[in-house]
Enzyme design. Structure first.
Site, PDB file in Angstrom:
ATOM      1  CB  SER A  37       6.633  33.717 -47.331  1.00 10.55           C
ATOM      2  OG  SER A  37       6.514  31.911 -46.774  1.00 10.55           O
ATOM      3  CB  CYS A  38       6.798  33.568 -41.880  1.00  6.83           C
ATOM      4  SG  CYS A  38       6.882  32.246 -42.525  1.00  6.83           S
ATOM      5  CB  ILE A  39       3.610  38.245 -41.638  1.00  4.89           C
ATOM      6  CG1 ILE A  39       3.950  38.422 -43.433  1.00  4.89           C
ATOM      7  CG2 ILE A  39       3.890  39.806 -40.976  1.00  4.89           C
ATOM      8  CD1 ILE A  39       3.998  40.330 -43.899  1.00  4.89           C
ATOM      9  N   GLY A 102       7.338  38.452 -45.694  1.00  6.25           N
ATOM     10  CA  GLY A 102       6.261  38.269 -47.185  1.00  6.25           C
ATOM     11  C   GLY A 102       6.977  38.485 -48.167  1.00  6.25           C
TER      12      GLY A 102
END
Lengths: 170, 200
Positions: A37-39, A102
């Site tokens: 989910s991190c960018i 993401g």
């Protein structure tokens, strides 16, 4: 501000969750490994050869005490990256900005929207860049697979790899 | 049901909480043992304080391919459970339960996800049952989320929540396996401070 402490070899700098790195005229490779989910927000000035990457974890935070928190949250990580790029000689109007990550790894119901964080991160990063007047040159976001991103600081080339798949250039 | 052996590191600082959580993990592993019909022992069970960004190293690093079954603990605060296996172990578990080899080693079919999810559900229920009995409250696991992907990507959600509170965290980690090592895995419980607060 948390700078990466993991250096895999003399050329590869791994940027962990909530970390940022900006380098000038370097042969190094900046990398974020196993993004869910991190960018990973990447910025590169092709003229001054200044490149930076920040590993953003959450869309926005409440109580941000100290600089160490700024890179974690999209709403503060974006201006932070731009400031660090400028400090190192990166000119805002020349920046090539790319987003990776993401993802929503699971569609399981009943998890209170936990897996929607990727979508929220992407939206907040884009909103923050828009606020700064910075266009996005390319992005590989969303979907349901993890990604590893690498940015080669001699050329600004950004590559993305998913588990079990070949690497592609963004 | 055969006894499950545990060994607990001697440098743990809060034996009350450790005892409760280790009892829960032992119960969870015994649930798995019952499902697959083989003895599975907990080889190592320890409370660690570590940097949040280093948690994926417990599974071979952020790019290592793993199968993870993630559950939330509903009923009190914010709790996360994750059972992680190498893909090879996950497919052995699937074979043991379905009686047939997996269709592909690169992806999980719906049936295979369902099998792994059910294993996670059983383990999560057994674990939370121990906590609930001791606390006199009701704790239920969420529906399981089954994922096969890079370890860093799978761990993103619980780690992101941990990073709200600081750069390091307490984590209860257990490794378990059959005596011949054919089936092995890890069970993580986070955040332990929430459990410590409940127990105290």
């Amino acid at each position: 501000m948390i700078m990466p402490t993991t250096v895999k070899n003399e050329d590869m700098i791994v940027i962990g969750m909530g970390e940022i790195a900006v380098k000038k005229q370097s042969m190094s490779v900046l990398s974020c490994l196993g993004l869910g989910s991190c960018i990973a927000l990447c910025a590169y000035d092709p003229v001054s050869k200044v490149g930076g990457m920040v590993h953003i974890v959450l869309p926005q935070g409440g109580n941000k005490e100290g600089e160490n928190c700024l890179a974690k949250y999209a709403d503060t990580a974006v201006p932070l990256l731009l400031q660090e790029m400028a400090k190192n000689g990166g000119i805002r109007s020349r920046l090539v900005v790319k987003l990776v990550g993401g993802a929503q790894l699971s569609l399981a119901l009943g998890l209170d929207g936990a897996f929607k964080t990727g979508e929220r991160n992407t939206a907040m990063v884009i909103a923050a860049l828009t606020k700064e007047g910075i266009p996005v040159a390319a992005m590989d976001v969303g979907g349901n697979r993890g990604r590893t991103v690498r940015m080669f600081l001699d050329t600004g080339k950004v590559t993305v790899r998913t588990a079990g798949n070949e690497t592609k250039e963004l | 049901m055969e006894n499950i052996e545990t060994s607990i590191n001697d440098d743990l600082s809060d034996r009350g909480t450790i005892k409760l959580v280790s009892e829960g993990i032992n119960k969870a592993v015994s649930g798995l043992s019952g499902m697959v019909g083989r003895q599975i022992v907990v080889n190592d069970l320890s409370l660690k304080k570590m940097m949040v960004k280093e948690v994926p190293d417990l599974f071979g690093g952020p790019e290592a391919l793993m199968v993870g079954v993630y559950l939330q603990a509903n009923g009190y605060g914010e709790g996360h459970m994750l059972v992680g296996y190498s893909p090879e172990t996950a497919f052995k578990l699937i074979s043991a339960l379905l009686g047939e080899s997996p269709q592909s080693i690169e992806n999980l079919s719906e049936m295979e996800q369902s099998v792994l999810g059910e294993i996670g559900n059983i383990m999560g229920s057994f674990f939370l049952g121990v906590l609930a009995d001791n606390l006199g409250t009701r704790l239920l696991p969420s529906p399981p989320a089954v994922m096969m992907d890079m370890a860093g990507a799978i761990l993103d959600i619980p780690l992101a929540n941990m990073l709200k509170h600081g750069e390091d965290t307490f984590i209860m980690a257990a490794t378990f396996s059959t005596p011949d090592g054919q089936i092995d895995g890890k069970f993580l419980v986070v955040p332990v401070p929430v459990i410590k607060n409940i127990y105290n």
